[in-house]
Design an enzyme around this catalytic site. Structure first.
Site, PDB file in Angstrom:
ATOM      1  N   ARG A  84       0.830  -1.211  -0.551  1.00 26.49           N
ATOM      2  CA  ARG A  84      -0.076  -0.109   0.289  1.00 26.49           C
ATOM      3  C   ARG A  84       1.047   0.954   0.056  1.00 26.49           C
ATOM      4  O   ARG A  84       1.724   1.344   1.084  1.00 26.49           O
ATOM      5  CB  ARG A  84      -1.188  -0.096   1.207  1.00 26.49           C
ATOM      6  CG  ARG A  84      -2.097   0.763   1.036  1.00 26.49           C
ATOM      7  CD  ARG A  84      -2.194   1.018   1.975  1.00 26.49           C
ATOM      8  NE  ARG A  84      -2.764   1.951   3.651  1.00 26.49           N
ATOM      9  CZ  ARG A  84      -2.116   1.959   4.801  1.00 26.49           C
ATOM     10  NH1 ARG A  84      -2.134   0.937   5.285  1.00 26.49           N
ATOM     11  NH2 ARG A  84      -1.628   2.169   5.228  1.00 26.49           N
ATOM     12  N   TYR A 143       3.135   6.452  11.547  1.00 22.67           N
ATOM     13  CA  TYR A 143       3.032   4.783  11.990  1.00 22.67           C
ATOM     14  C   TYR A 143       4.155   4.508  11.522  1.00 22.67           C
ATOM     15  O   TYR A 143       4.239   3.245  11.549  1.00 22.67           O
ATOM     16  CB  TYR A 143       2.173   4.331  12.500  1.00 22.67           C
ATOM     17  CG  TYR A 143       0.911   4.710  10.945  1.00 22.67           C
ATOM     18  CD1 TYR A 143       1.066   3.004  10.316  1.00 22.67           C
ATOM     19  CD2 TYR A 143      -0.161   5.096  11.014  1.00 22.67           C
ATOM     20  CE1 TYR A 143       0.128   3.546   8.880  1.00 22.67           C
ATOM     21  CE2 TYR A 143      -1.130   4.728   9.698  1.00 22.67           C
ATOM     22  CZ  TYR A 143      -0.980   4.253   8.983  1.00 22.67           C
ATOM     23  OH  TYR A 143      -1.817   3.614   7.556  1.00 22.67           O
ATOM     24  N   HIS A 192      -4.197   4.342   3.956  1.00 23.21           N
ATOM     25  CA  HIS A 192      -5.183   3.393   4.376  1.00 23.21           C
ATOM     26  C   HIS A 192      -6.031   4.277   3.525  1.00 23.21           C
ATOM     27  O   HIS A 192      -7.045   3.343   2.757  1.00 23.21           O
ATOM     28  CB  HIS A 192      -5.378   2.915   5.498  1.00 23.21           C
ATOM     29  CG  HIS A 192      -6.315   2.712   5.297  1.00 23.21           C
ATOM     30  ND1 HIS A 192      -7.234   0.786   5.228  1.00 23.21           N
ATOM     31  CD2 HIS A 192      -7.881   2.185   6.604  1.00 23.21           C
ATOM     32  CE1 HIS A 192      -7.735   0.298   5.108  1.00 23.21           C
ATOM     33  NE2 HIS A 192      -9.048   1.697   5.737  1.00 23.21           N
TER      34      HIS A 192
HETATM   35  C1  LIG Z   1     -15.943  -5.513  11.031  1.00 21.47           C
HETATM   36  C2  LIG Z   1     -14.811  -4.842  11.018  1.00 21.47           C
HETATM   37  N1  LIG Z   1     -14.136  -4.149  11.637  1.00 21.47           N
HETATM   38  C3  LIG Z   1     -13.084  -2.973  11.666  1.00 21.47           C
HETATM   39  C4  LIG Z   1     -13.028  -2.151  10.322  1.00 21.47           C
HETATM   40  C5  LIG Z   1     -12.254  -1.031   9.959  1.00 21.47           C
HETATM   41  N2  LIG Z   1     -11.011  -1.232   9.669  1.00 21.47           N
HETATM   42  C6  LIG Z   1     -11.267  -0.938   8.247  1.00 21.47           C
HETATM   43  S1  LIG Z   1     -10.187  -1.217   6.976  1.00 21.47           S
HETATM   44  C7  LIG Z   1      -9.343  -2.061   8.399  1.00 21.47           C
HETATM   45  C8  LIG Z   1      -8.312  -2.605   7.547  1.00 21.47           C
HETATM   46  C9  LIG Z   1      -7.672  -3.967   7.318  1.00 21.47           C
HETATM   47  O1  LIG Z   1      -7.214  -3.968   6.592  1.00 21.47           O
HETATM   48  P1  LIG Z   1      -6.868  -5.387   5.210  1.00 21.47           P
HETATM   49  O2  LIG Z   1      -7.525  -6.602   5.616  1.00 21.47           O
HETATM   50  O3  LIG Z   1      -5.281  -5.591   4.839  1.00 21.47           O
HETATM   51  O4  LIG Z   1      -7.106  -4.292   4.109  1.00 21.47           O
HETATM   52  P2  LIG Z   1      -6.475  -3.438   3.614  1.00 21.47           P
HETATM   53  O5  LIG Z   1      -7.377  -1.818   4.129  1.00 21.47           O
HETATM   54  O6  LIG Z   1      -4.951  -3.251   3.666  1.00 21.47           O
HETATM   55  O7  LIG Z   1      -7.101  -3.267   1.567  1.00 21.47           O
HETATM   56  C10 LIG Z   1     -10.266  -2.008   9.699  1.00 21.47           C
HETATM   57  C11 LIG Z   1      -9.525  -2.372  10.320  1.00 21.47           C
HETATM   58  C12 LIG Z   1     -13.955  -2.356   9.475  1.00 21.47           C
HETATM   59  N3  LIG Z   1     -14.412  -2.407   8.328  1.00 21.47           N
HETATM   60  N4  LIG Z   1     -15.308  -4.020   9.777  1.00 21.47           N
END
Ligand SMILES: Cc1ncc(C[n+]2csc(CCOP(=O)(O)OP(=O)(O)O)c2C)c(N)n1
Ligand SMILES: [Mg+2]
Length: 366
Positions: A255, A268, A259
């Site tokens: 990435r 971070y 985010h």
């Molecule tokens: C059930 C749930 N818990 C927490 C969140 C908050 N949240 C949004 S994105 C994220 C991180 C996800 O990371 P990853 O699976 O690596 O996907 P990326 O965003 O890096 O593509 C979190 C914890 C959410 N959207 N849904």
């Protein structure tokens, strides 16, 4: 079946320097490579523009796919019309290749659910999923339906590296392995789940090896190499469509930015890591390779940049001109007929809010 291909080193055809490591697959022509390059350049231009729209108050919170274009384009080029795509929220490139317009993609991130009224190849696809990993079980359900109807098509679901820690991920894979479902699951391992690095996410050496416990094949592929992503996904889809069961693919990417637009990754993570990742990014390596084959020149590059700028500008103009959604409309799509509490909320929306025609939105955080 229970094996992980290339256990630790992700396989690739074009390395970070744009060098050919192994002969390209037989079905990859120069035209295919130029098309893949164009798609990636277009999606990067779109991404940059949407971030700018958000910064100027004309877009809601947006998750950039900068650096992950090869994952989305590789998947999009491998999917066939009748396959069913179950996306998460960083899948702009695949959605575009499914026929979802750039304007619709902006509409969704502008908070207008009508952007999800997909047509064409995406007609049976699911809307993009914000709750982490819940789409995995939805996709397993879609694959159950495909199998029970004996349809010769596959479901393909995407998720992030962080999603692999959730129960939904393991539950879906377990079912897919047990019932030998026509399901391809692709992890976009961009190394980060917001501020949580992969090293704090799991003790597993790879994410592909999570396939072993589910009784299916796991493949680890270089997610910065569009040829490798396409090749791995294409093989897995062919296997699924022909009744030979599910596959888990880990596409290793990075990435390259925040985010979402609600995040500030400089708080971070180390800039050096990001700079190093830029050396491996997907567009540059394919451009280098095409140049070296005399299959792309500076005039073509200039022409392409002008073309994508015009395409994105037209899509932005159409997005900004969209009539606003009525404030109560989102309540209508939950059930076939309105429930009493929903009707009450709809009535409240009617009396409380007026549609002012402005796209300026309050900023939300994910
Ligand atoms: C059930 C749930 N818990 C927490 C969140 C908050 N949240 C949004 S994105 C994220 C991180 C996800 O990371 P990853 O699976 O690596 O996907 P990326 O965003 O890096 O593509 C979190 C914890 C959410 N959207 N849904
Ligand atoms: Mg991630």
């Amino acid at each position: 079946m229970c094996q992980v291909t290339q256990r630790n080193t992700p396989y690739c055809f074009l390395d970070a320097q744009g060098q050919n490591l192994v002969p390209l697959p037989a079905d990859i022509s120069l035209d295919w490579l130029r098309a893949a390059y164009r798609h990636m350049v277009l999606i990067r231009a779109l991404d940059k523009k949407v971030v700018a729209l958000q910064r100027t108050g004309q877009m809601r919170t947006y998750p950039s796919c900068l650096g992950q274009e090869a994952v989305g384009v590789g998947i999009g080029l491998a999917l066939q019309e009748n396959d069913i795509f179950v996306p998460y929220y960083r899948d702009q490139a695949t959605l575009y290749l499914r026929g979802v317009t750039l304007t619709q993609i902006m509409q969704v991130w502008g908070g207008d659910e009508r952007g999800h009224l997909f047509s064409g190849h995406a007609q049976r696809d699911l809307p993009l999923c914000i709750p982490i990993a819940t789409q995995m079980t939805h996709a397993a359900g879609v694959a159950v339906a495909l199998k029970s109807r004996a349809e010769p098509h596959a479901a393909l679901v995407t998720c992030g590296d962080g999603a692999t820690s959730k129960g939904d991920f393991s539950e879906a894979l377990n079912l897919a392995g047990l019932w030998q479902l026509p399901l391809v699951s692709v992890i976009n391992n961009n190394q980060w789940a917001i501020s949580v690095p992969l090293t704090m996410q799991t003790a597993a050496a790879t994410l592909a090896q999570k396939a072993v416990a589910a009784g299916m094949e796991g493949v680890r592929v270089d997610g910065n190499d569009v040829v490798a992503v396409y090749h791995a996904v294409d093989l897995a889809l062919k296997k699924a469509r022909s009744g030979k069961g599910p596959t888990l693919i880990e596409a290793v990417s990075y990435r390259l930015t925040d985010h979402t637009t609600a995040d500030d990754a400089t708080r971070y993570r180390d800039l050096k890591q990001v700079n190093d990742a830029w050396e491996r990014e997907p567009i540059k390596r394919l451009q280098t390779w095409l140049h070296e084959q005399d299959a792309w020149d500076p005039a073509q590059e200039t022409g392409l940049l002008e073309e994508v700028r015009a395409q994105v500008d037209a899509a932005v103009a159409a997005y900004l001109a969209l009539p606003p959604q009525a404030p109560d409309e989102f309540l209508q799509y939950m059930f076939a007929s309105m429930t009493t509490p929903l009707s009450a909320q709809q009535q409240y929306q009617h009396t409380r809010f007026a549609v002012d025609g402005s796209k300026t939105q309050p900023q939300g955080a994910q």
